[in-house]
Design an enzyme around this catalytic site. Structure first.
Site: not given
Ligand code: FAD
Ligand code: SIN
Length: 538
Positions: A112, A240, A290, A351, A386
């Protein structure tokens, strides 16, 4: 029906269930949860759990990836603990019965954004549901865990509830459980405990568009704040980058997530004209962290006046898409999109809360006897942003550490007998429920419009003024009304909005997830600081 227990757990996501299981090895546990026990952010998690499970990976790489994503604000000690203890906690989950996807007999590790390696342990694209299933099955086996559903914690019990202890300095305060309401009967009662583990998850529901289910109204952050616990870094709300765009979204349902693993699998982001755009923003393109990808999408949308961008996996084999993402494939097909042939329209959505109740490396908060685990906590591992799939891991690692600490401390803790009963004298039954719904919708709109991906002094000021007006109305209503679920949740989302705005106003720089037009770059401090809030007059 007051309850007394050694250990109270609030919340039935990964953090609460895992903690309850571990505590049950040495003490009795009461676990309360505000709806059905499966309803949690955990149950919706898709991508998986990041951990170093392959010899070609290393702790140093996972640590480094986490620190880079965190934009200079991570607590390095906590990150090292997270990464080094992670593999053992994954093995714990497997021994509890969680079944993860395998390839040739070994865990199939996905990739990811922000990860330099394939290290995401997953159960196809429904990892959270599998983890939740396994944990609930294990909890159901334990006779000394009492699970109470439809039971919503209202406030923490501390010295501030006891007239003769009200002047106790904040640093000496204890948490002795909660006032809670049985939402099926609207009855409030007291649960006293030597130790309380707050595992109430996130706060996505304060935004108009969110991947979080309806339970995510930030109750834990709000309760801890009201009780005088230290709360940190609430400005870092993660959006997100890719939730499914719907022209007529159902306001009662969360936005459907298109997992970051789809980009890890080779998904390409394209404008409405079909042009890839991520290379303009970051050399890691679709696999940048992100905050960068969400901001890039937001910029493209604003520049072009579009409602969505596309995510494209049409260059991948249909069988591979179906094998890796069976749930995403099915959900998109239901919406009329065959992702093996069509581009997927996507938009960012709120998110994850990177900040929360400030805890040490044993998940102990600033109130004695109050531990916070999972999304509601701020261990310091996420810093200003994060890294994907570090959240489920954080919940496992730090709830395990909390329980070890509780085991050591339980003998020295007690609950006083003189905590007053809930007092609803002089309150009336609310007859205008619709006003609560209107206020909730107003908060969501304000937070989305003014405290989103891009902020400014003016936007934050406007949000603060509007939220303060709703706060005053809500407090007036709360004081004169018999409490009920929606009113309590409104009170919590207003408190969380206040904390997010206040923290955002205090941060005079752009860092990670907090981007403001007035201070577009990061301060060049060697050791940037956390934003700490504390209600000094609980
Ligand atoms: P939750 O799982 O949210 O559980 C909170 C619990 O507390 C719930 O049972 C709730 O009902 C209860 N509760 C709340 N308030 C009260 C109250 N007042 N009284 C009583 N009970 C209360 N992270 C990853 O690492 N990997 C992923 O792949 C991933 N995918 C995600 C996909 C989606 C769609 C979403 C929304 C999140 C995802 N995340 C992922 C984030 C991750 O799922 C959450 O951060 C994590 O599950 C939080 O776990 P938790 O136990 O802290 O809280
Ligand atoms: C996802 O599957 O994209 C969610 C992963 C996460 O939130 O960490």
């Amino acid at each position: 029906m007051n309850i007394k227990t050694d250990v109270l757990v609030v919340g039935s996501g990964i953090a609460g269930l895992f903690a309850a299981l571990k505590v049950s090895e040495f003490a009795d546990v009461v676990l309360i949860t505000k709806k059905d026990k499966t309803e949690s952010n955990t149950n919706y998690a898709q991508g998986g759990i990041a951990s170093v499970m392959d010899p070609s990976d290393s702790f140093d790489r996972h640590i480094n990836d986490t620190l880079i994503a965190g934009a200079g604000l991570c607590n390095k000690k906590a990150v090292e603990i997270l990464v080094k203890e992670g593999p053992d906690r994954i093995r714990d989950l497997i021994s509890i019965g969680a079944e993860f996807t395998k390839k040739n007999g070994k865990l199939d590790l996905a990739r990811e954004g922000g990860h330099s390696m394939h290290r995401i342990v997953h159960a196809a694209d429904l990892t959270g549901a599998e983890v939740e299933r396994a944990l609930i099955a294990a909890v159901n086996e334990k006779k000394n865990i009492q699970v109470i559903e439809n039971c919503l914690a209202i406030d923490l019990l501390t010295e501030h509830n006891v007239q003769q202890l009200k002047d106790q300095p904040l640093q000496n305060r204890h948490c002795w459980g909660v006032y809670a309401i049985d939402v099926t009967k609207n009855e409030v009662f007291k649960i006293t405990s030597k130790v309380t583990i707050l595992a109430t998850g996130g706060v996505g529901q304060i935004y108009l568009h969110t991947t979080n289910p309806n339970i995510a109204t930030g109750d834990g952050f709000a309760m801890a704040y009201r009780a005088g616990a230290r709360i940190g870094n609430m400005e870092f709300i993660q959006f997100h980058p890719t939730s499914l765009y719907e022209s007529k979204p159902d306001p009662n349902k969360p936005s459907f997530l298109i997992s970051e693993a789809v980009r890890g699998f080779g998904g390409i982001l394209r404008t409405s004209a079909g042009e890839p755009f991520m290379e303009k923003y970051d050399q890691r393109k679709e696999l940048a962290p992100r905050d960068i990808v969400a901001r890039a999408i937001d910029n493209e949308l604003k520049k072009r006046g579009d409602e969505f961008v596309y995510l494209d996996v049409t260059h991948k084999k249909k069988e591979d898409i179906q094998e890796h993402f069976p749930n995403i494939y099915k959900k998109c097909l239901e919406a009329g999109i065959d992702i093996s042939k069509d581009y997927i329209p996507v938009v960012p959505a709120a998110h994850y809360a990177c900040g929360g109740v400030v805890v040490d490396v044993n998940a102990q908060s600033s109130l004695i006897g109050l531990y916070a685990c999972g999304e509601v906590s701020m261990t310091g591992i996420h810093g200003a942003n994060r890294l994907a799939s570090n959240s489920l891991l954080e919940a496992l690692v730090f709830s395990y550490r909390a329980v070890n600490d509780i085991k050591k401390n339980l003998g020295s803790l007690s609950t006083p007998d003189h905590i007053p009963e809930w007092n609803e004298e002089g309150t009336l039954t609310a007859d205008e429920h619709i006003l609560i719904t209107h206020s909730i919708n107003e908060v969501k709109q304000i937070m989305w419009n003014y405290v989103g991906i891009v902020r400014s002094n003016l936007r934050l000021e406007r949000a603060a003024t509007r939220i303060h007006a709703i706060y005053t109305e809500t407090e007036n209503l709360y004081k004169k009304t018999k409490v009920f679920e929606d009113l309590l949740e409104l009170r919590d989302i207003v408190a969380c909005s206040h904390m997010i705005i206040k923290s955002a106003q205090q941060r005079k720089e752009s860092r990670g997830l907090h981007y403001t037009l007035d201070y577009p770059s990061a301060n060049s401090m060697e050791e940037p600081e956390d934003t700490i809030l504390q209600n000094v007059h609980p």
